[in-house]
Enzyme design. Sequence first.
Site, PDB file in Angstrom:
ATOM      1  N   CYS A  17      44.641  41.575  39.625  1.00 54.32           N
ATOM      2  CA  CYS A  17      43.548  42.081  40.453  1.00 54.32           C
ATOM      3  C   CYS A  17      44.051  42.834  41.677  1.00 54.32           C
ATOM      4  O   CYS A  17      43.263  43.433  42.404  1.00 54.32           O
ATOM      5  CB  CYS A  17      42.650  40.918  40.873  1.00 54.32           C
ATOM      6  SG  CYS A  17      41.664  40.264  39.504  1.00 54.32           S
ATOM      7  N   ASP A  50      28.062  41.577  43.206  1.00 60.36           N
ATOM      8  CA  ASP A  50      28.184  40.257  42.587  1.00 60.36           C
ATOM      9  C   ASP A  50      29.147  40.312  41.404  1.00 60.36           C
ATOM     10  O   ASP A  50      29.659  41.370  41.039  1.00 60.36           O
ATOM     11  CB  ASP A  50      26.812  39.726  42.164  1.00 60.36           C
ATOM     12  CG  ASP A  50      26.645  38.242  42.453  1.00 60.36           C
ATOM     13  OD1 ASP A  50      27.624  37.495  42.249  1.00 60.36           O
ATOM     14  OD2 ASP A  50      25.562  37.837  42.885  1.00 60.36           O
ATOM     15  N   SER A 141      40.501  50.054  21.857  1.00 64.79           N
ATOM     16  CA  SER A 141      41.865  50.295  22.332  1.00 64.79           C
ATOM     17  C   SER A 141      42.131  51.783  22.463  1.00 64.79           C
ATOM     18  O   SER A 141      41.576  52.599  21.707  1.00 64.79           O
ATOM     19  CB  SER A 141      42.882  49.674  21.354  1.00 64.79           C
ATOM     20  OG  SER A 141      42.746  50.268  20.068  1.00 64.79           O
TER      21      SER A 141
END
Length: 348
Positions: A17, A50, A141
Amino acid sequence: MSTPPVRLSTLAHGGGCGCKLDPAVLRGLLAGQPAAGPFERLLVGNETSDDAAVWALDDGTCIVATTDFFTPMVDDPRDFGRIAATNAISDVYAMGGRPIMALAILGMPVGKIPPETVAAILAGGASLCAEAGIPVAGGHSIDTPEPIYGLAVIGTCRRDQVRRNADARAGDALILTKPLGVGVYSAAIKREALRPEDYAAFVATTTRLNRVGADLAGDADVHALTDVTGFGLIGHGLEIARGAGLIVVVEADAVPLLARAEELVRDGFVTGASHRNWAAFSDSVALPADLPEWRRHLLTDPQTSGGLLVACAAARAGAILAQVRDAGFAQAAIVGRIEAGPSALRVV
């Protein structure tokens, strides 16, 4: 002579992240986008940053939908797949939902990574989905310059159990379910400076499913939930503050940390994302004058597959914390509170 294995973490400019867009840039991009629109059944859209979208069906059941993917923060392909899957599924739990299926998102630099490595990434993700009790029902993919893997996840919940990040109340206590320091450990992994026992602790926390969120959503005294990921505790705490129009107070000494997090920060293992997070959020954050720099770095440290931040009635915070610890989150702690006042975050 055999070819040495490819180190996945060296093929990406960032990892986990921590490779999210700069939060200030993201705010600017989203500010120019239209709102999700006046759809009566869209209970949660893009208005409060959110964790997932929520759509109400006729019978009071809600669909929870999310997607999350990133570049590698570890070199073991199976661990990469497991961590990425855990992180993606967490968004459903953070809304109070339970996942029902996933779709794989895969981007790989063809010719740079052997097929068996890609297969191990997919197998790792599928094994974690199996642990969550859901299938990987399909996916997509493409050929990309850097390795990318993640999931689109669909879940369900009852309408009265949807938990937004914006519904905290003045007087609430704040509970954090996992320790901070994942970004710092990731930086050490990239430089091959993390001991095996610390790597094991890193994988254990990043592959621990946040399924306790679905259980907490059945408690009326749990008012708001979000998971702490790339914007760090400060960034996601500010999302709670801005959504509720209140002040989030974080007690710095109460925040749980991975065992070597402080040591590694002091040794210089700080991610670029930590600096970007602070630059983006500092105008809304008040710090004590004597807060050590290493602790501030950990408050902005980007978490991959981090814990849940729970706003709950203060009178029941002890019982709710015990429930979270009983669910396997041994380092969970009460880390702050919600106060009345204009949206801001204060560290004490």
